[in-house]
Write a protein that holds these residues in place. Structure first.
Motif, PDB file in Angstrom:
ATOM      1  N   VAL A  84      59.381  17.940  87.207  1.00 19.37           N
ATOM      2  CA  VAL A  84      60.460  17.566  88.144  1.00 19.37           C
ATOM      3  C   VAL A  84      61.572  18.609  88.099  1.00 19.37           C
ATOM      4  O   VAL A  84      61.642  19.441  87.190  1.00 19.37           O
ATOM      5  CB  VAL A  84      61.072  16.183  87.786  1.00 19.37           C
ATOM      6  CG1 VAL A  84      60.068  15.067  87.967  1.00 19.37           C
ATOM      7  CG2 VAL A  84      61.639  16.181  86.365  1.00 19.37           C
ATOM      8  N   GLN A  85      62.430  18.536  89.126  1.00 16.33           N
ATOM      9  CA  GLN A  85      63.649  19.351  89.127  1.00 16.33           C
ATOM     10  C   GLN A  85      64.830  18.397  89.009  1.00 16.33           C
ATOM     11  O   GLN A  85      64.934  17.434  89.769  1.00 16.33           O
ATOM     12  CB  GLN A  85      63.733  20.161  90.425  1.00 16.33           C
ATOM     13  CG  GLN A  85      64.996  20.997  90.506  1.00 16.33           C
ATOM     14  CD  GLN A  85      64.975  21.949  91.687  1.00 16.33           C
ATOM     15  OE1 GLN A  85      64.988  23.150  91.534  1.00 16.33           O
ATOM     16  NE2 GLN A  85      64.947  21.406  92.881  1.00 16.33           N
ATOM     17  N   ILE A  86      65.684  18.658  88.026  1.00 14.44           N
ATOM     18  CA  ILE A  86      66.871  17.807  87.854  1.00 14.44           C
ATOM     19  C   ILE A  86      68.116  18.653  88.115  1.00 14.44           C
ATOM     20  O   ILE A  86      68.073  19.885  87.999  1.00 14.44           O
ATOM     21  CB  ILE A  86      66.935  17.195  86.429  1.00 14.44           C
ATOM     22  CG1 ILE A  86      66.994  18.301  85.355  1.00 14.44           C
ATOM     23  CG2 ILE A  86      65.752  16.275  86.169  1.00 14.44           C
ATOM     24  CD1 ILE A  86      67.280  17.798  83.949  1.00 14.44           C
ATOM     25  N   GLU A  87      69.208  17.985  88.515  1.00 15.56           N
ATOM     26  CA  GLU A  87      70.496  18.679  88.645  1.00 15.56           C
ATOM     27  C   GLU A  87      71.443  17.978  87.689  1.00 15.56           C
ATOM     28  O   GLU A  87      71.623  16.755  87.774  1.00 15.56           O
ATOM     29  CB  GLU A  87      71.000  18.611  90.085  1.00 15.56           C
ATOM     30  CG  GLU A  87      72.205  19.504  90.309  1.00 15.56           C
ATOM     31  CD  GLU A  87      72.588  19.638  91.783  1.00 15.56           C
ATOM     32  OE1 GLU A  87      73.765  19.404  92.088  1.00 15.56           O
ATOM     33  OE2 GLU A  87      71.709  19.961  92.611  1.00 15.56           O
ATOM     34  N   ALA A  88      72.028  18.749  86.745  1.00 13.91           N
ATOM     35  CA  ALA A  88      72.805  18.104  85.678  1.00 13.91           C
ATOM     36  C   ALA A  88      73.880  19.046  85.155  1.00 13.91           C
ATOM     37  O   ALA A  88      73.869  20.251  85.433  1.00 13.91           O
ATOM     38  CB  ALA A  88      71.855  17.705  84.543  1.00 13.91           C
ATOM     39  N   VAL A  89      74.804  18.466  84.360  1.00 11.04           N
ATOM     40  CA  VAL A  89      75.899  19.240  83.757  1.00 11.04           C
ATOM     41  C   VAL A  89      75.582  19.453  82.279  1.00 11.04           C
ATOM     42  O   VAL A  89      75.119  18.535  81.591  1.00 11.04           O
ATOM     43  CB  VAL A  89      77.245  18.491  83.924  1.00 11.04           C
ATOM     44  CG1 VAL A  89      78.378  19.238  83.213  1.00 11.04           C
ATOM     45  CG2 VAL A  89      77.569  18.324  85.404  1.00 11.04           C
ATOM     46  N   VAL A  90      75.819  20.696  81.790  1.00  8.68           N
ATOM     47  CA  VAL A  90      75.570  21.001  80.371  1.00  8.68           C
ATOM     48  C   VAL A  90      76.649  20.345  79.514  1.00  8.68           C
ATOM     49  O   VAL A  90      77.855  20.562  79.740  1.00  8.68           O
ATOM     50  CB  VAL A  90      75.559  22.533  80.140  1.00  8.68           C
ATOM     51  CG1 VAL A  90      75.340  22.847  78.656  1.00  8.68           C
ATOM     52  CG2 VAL A  90      74.474  23.194  80.982  1.00  8.68           C
ATOM     53  N   THR A  91      76.215  19.528  78.540  1.00  2.22           N
ATOM     54  CA  THR A  91      77.184  18.836  77.661  1.00  2.22           C
ATOM     55  C   THR A  91      77.177  19.421  76.251  1.00  2.22           C
ATOM     56  O   THR A  91      78.109  19.192  75.475  1.00  2.22           O
ATOM     57  CB  THR A  91      76.864  17.325  77.580  1.00  2.22           C
ATOM     58  OG1 THR A  91      75.512  17.185  77.104  1.00  2.22           O
ATOM     59  CG2 THR A  91      77.004  16.657  78.939  1.00  2.22           C
ATOM     60  N   ASP A  92      76.132  20.181  75.899  1.00  2.00           N
ATOM     61  CA  ASP A  92      76.080  20.789  74.567  1.00  2.00           C
ATOM     62  C   ASP A  92      75.172  22.012  74.600  1.00  2.00           C
ATOM     63  O   ASP A  92      74.188  22.034  75.343  1.00  2.00           O
ATOM     64  CB  ASP A  92      75.549  19.771  73.541  1.00  2.00           C
ATOM     65  CG  ASP A  92      75.551  20.348  72.130  1.00  2.00           C
ATOM     66  OD1 ASP A  92      76.595  20.905  71.718  1.00  2.00           O
ATOM     67  OD2 ASP A  92      74.509  20.291  71.456  1.00  2.00           O
ATOM     68  N   ASN A  93      75.502  23.016  73.788  1.00  3.63           N
ATOM     69  CA  ASN A  93      74.714  24.248  73.767  1.00  3.63           C
ATOM     70  C   ASN A  93      74.859  24.847  72.366  1.00  3.63           C
ATOM     71  O   ASN A  93      75.938  25.249  71.968  1.00  3.63           O
ATOM     72  CB  ASN A  93      75.279  25.185  74.856  1.00  3.63           C
ATOM     73  CG  ASN A  93      74.688  26.599  74.784  1.00  3.63           C
ATOM     74  OD1 ASN A  93      74.389  27.114  73.721  1.00  3.63           O
ATOM     75  ND2 ASN A  93      74.572  27.238  75.946  1.00  3.63           N
TER      76      ASN A  93
END
Length: 688
Positions: free
Chosen positions: A51-60
């Motif tokens: 799948v393709q998701i659209e999301a915000v990075v919360t940790d790296n």
């Protein structure tokens, strides 16, 4: 495209893939497609789904256990997902900084700790979603997908995609008029998101039908054109006269020809009698008696005052032919002051010089040998007929060299190609459409059917017992070892180890060893002992695949039979059953680590046990492996069909065959343009 040193890495890679013209790029179709046209919410996704998701990075962060990796957590508002990268660049880590809004596409795995994707494709969420499926192309090192996509899109805009199919042809070919070539290619490079992927994958979509029909048509047109061009050339007319050399040979033979052999001899004699170059394929199952047919054809050419060359792929096979032909022809040639010459790469300089002089003077009426026959220093005086045995084992360049050697004399050669691998009908209709085919479809009397047994490697001891029983009856045995993973070194140890083991298991029995790395005199000495009956067991690699004829050998053991191709197994089996004794072929197979054979190997071995008919074997081989096996080096010049499938598209091929000559006659300019578009300069190879 710039030339010389100015070429970039991607440009060099394009050339390496053969993508030189705009139309080459337009015909470079995707392997598969990725759907980046829609976003899936994590809450709606299923385990294992891509799948393709659209999301915000919360940790790296970078983790070091169990190994160094970049771990990025994202949240799409419905759920969170961990993205893992085991190889990554600093720039990648930067692009996935906390707070960045991204799109990630990959396979979702649902562990105990929630969703995760390993090495997903990530990009910024800025910009519109694509309107079409994203193509994934076959590529080469140094050629990124993004570069290839841009190059193909640009080429699609520039290429001449005007129709070359005359409108009346669409109905008979079952094509839909709205799917012209332009629309077809634009669609296949960028199908809409609502396209059923299954119709693209199984190639049943109307766009695929159009492409397959065009490809088959280009191939048929080029083959018919090659045949017509050749028919316009002149060759020496070699008339078979009454009481001539071929009739003397027939009378001297110690056996009578079968009805099939007589029919084929007449077909060849009729061709030789015309001033048009013969281009005939003589096919017959293993042991059907092709060599004597070749000898009779040679006799017609020699009787008419010309020379004949017979070329075989291996020295063993060439020598087998040489001995038979000398036995049959030398007594008839000697009174005429003529002889049979022998040319191979391993000859001593003095002997070779002597043979070359006989060929140049015309004293050598028949020249037998390996590819040494076509080397530069070989000068024929009057060569009119070339016979190529096991023609699929020779390269296109080698066959073209033989033709040009004959054309030096100012005339075209007659060409007779022989194959013990019968060619399935669909293959004959496509790749061999420019050939006339003669078939010997009956075996000489006295050949016994061979029983084929499939035995697991774990029962080797039983096989050795069976060998003892055969030897006690005065019979001889072959034991064949495979070429392991194309490595001669491994192949050698395998054959050597088997040779040692059998020598120990059979005390007092002479067990021989034969492999490709042995010096030629040594090979000859081993073969002479086996053929003379002093050697009871011959352990060999596949050098004995063709041409070896020992009627007293009644058992063939093929070790690791699962590693051989189907036609090769059939060829090997043909080495036994040549005399009156009941013969058997044991296929020793070794199941893999999981205790099972692969699907392909299983279907090959099953076919061997079920049938001894070479034509049925060939048909099944085509189904299992595709056409490459049969064409041999023809494919080094003429590309194998990229889009059409000879088994699945047999009905379409029939319709295209009917259309091609009509198109050449009525729409010659369209036909020329069609072939140039699809084949570029490669159609010359089809003439080999």
């Amino acid at each position: 495209m710039p030339s010389g040193p100015a070429l970039t890495e991607p440009q060099k890679a394009l050339l390496k893939l053969g993508l030189k013209r705009d139309i080459d790029l337009a015909l470079h179709l995707p392997l598969r497609y990725e759907d980046e046209t829609r976003i899936t919410r994590l809450a709606d996704a299923r385990e294992g789904q891509t799948v393709q998701i659209e999301a915000v990075v919360t940790d790296n962060h970078i983790a070091f256990r169990p190994r160094r990796q970049l771990v990025v957590t994202v949240d799409d508002g419905s759920d969170a997902c961990v993205l893992r990268f085991f190889s990554f660049y600093p720039s990648q880590q930067k692009a996935l900084a906390v707070g960045a809004r991204i799109r990630a596409r990959g396979e979702l795995k649902g562990g105990l700790l929630g969703w995760q994707m390993v090495h997903p494709v990530c990009r910024s969420a800025a910009g519109e979603l694509p309107q079409a499926l994203t193509p994934v192309y076959p590529t080469a090192a140094g050629l990124p997908q993004s570069y290839l996509r841009k190059a193909i899109l640009a080429a699609l805009g520039r290429a001449d995609l005007s129709d070359t199919l005359p409108p009346p042809a669409l109905g008979p070919l079952g094509l839909q008029p709205e799917w012209d070539l332009g629309r077809t290619l634009r669609f296949l490079h960028q199908p809409g998101p609502d396209t059923a992927l299954a119709t693209l994958e199984d190639r049943s979509h109307p766009a695929w039908q159009r492409l397959k029909a065009e490809e088959l048509l280009a191939q048929q047109l080029s083959q018919i054109e090659a045949k017509r061009e050749r028919d316009a050339l002149r060759a020496p007319a070699l008339a078979a006269r009454r009481g001539g050399l071929h009739e003397q040979l027939l009378a001297a033979l110690p056996f009578a020809l079968t009805a099939a052999q007589r029919r084929v001899v007449e077909e060849i004699a009729a061709d030789l009698g015309r001033a048009v170059p013969m281009h005939r394929l003589l096919q017959g199952d293993v042991g059907s008696g092709k060599t004597v047919v070749a000898a009779l054809a040679a006799a017609v050419a020699i009787d008419a005052g010309w020379q004949c060359a017979l070329m075989a792929p291996t020295e063993i096979l060439a020598e087998q032919h040489f001995r038979k032909l000398i036995g049959w022809l030398e007594p008839l040639l000697a009174p005429r002051g003529l002889r049979v010459a022998w040319l191979t790469g391993s000859q001593r300089k003095k002997e070779r010089a002597q043979m070359l002089a006989q060929v140049a003077s015309g004293e050598a009426a028949l020249v037998v040998g390996t590819h040494a026959v076509i080397q530069e220093q070989v000068q024929f005086q009057r060569l009119a007929l070339a016979i190529i045995d096991e023609q699929h084992r020779f390269g296109v360049a080698q066959r073209l060299a033989l033709r040009s050697k004959m054309a030096e004399a100012g005339h075209e050669p007659h060409l007779l190609m022989m194959s013990a691998t019968p060619i399935p009908r669909t293959l004959a209709m496509s790749y061999y459409a420019d050939l006339d085919v003669s078939t010997i479809d009956q075996l000489p009397p006295g050949r016994t059917p061979v029983v084929t047994k499939l035995i697991s490697d774990s029962r080797r001891d039983e096989v050795v017992e069976r060998i003892r029983a055969q030897l006690a009856q005065g019979r001889q045995v072959y034991w064949v070892c495979p070429l392991i993973e194309e490595s001669e070194a491994l192949d050698l140890t395998n054959a050597t180890a088997t040779h040692q083991a059998l020598s120990q298991a059979l005390p007092g029995v002479l067990v021989g060893l034969l492999h490709s790395r042995m010096p030629s005199p040594e090979k000859k000495a081993v073969m002479a002992l086996f053929e003379g009956g002093q050697m009871a067991v011959l352990v060999s690699t596949t050098v004995i695949e063709v041409g070896v004829d020992v009627p007293n050998a009644s058992l063939m053991v093929i070790e690791h039979a699962e590693r051989f191709g189907l036609s090769q197994l059939h060829q090997l089996r043909g080495r036994v059953g040549r005399g009156a004794a009941a013969s058997a072929c044991v296929l020793l197979y070794s199941p893999g680590d999981n205790g099972r054979l692969g699907e392909t190997a299983r279907s090959r071995l099953k076919a061997m046990v079920e049938t001894a008919d070479g034509f049925e074997i060939a048909r099944r081989d085509l189904e299992i492996r595709g056409p490459g096996e049969f064409l041999g080096a023809r494919q080094s010049g003429a590309p194998l069909l990229r889009f059409a499938d000879l088994v699945a598209d047999a009905a379409l091929l029939e319709r295209v065959r009917e259309l091609a000559p009509v198109m050449l006659d009525r729409h010659a300019e369209l036909a020329r343009k069609h072939v140039a578009r699809w084949l570029g300069g490669r159609q010359d190879y089809l003439k080999a």
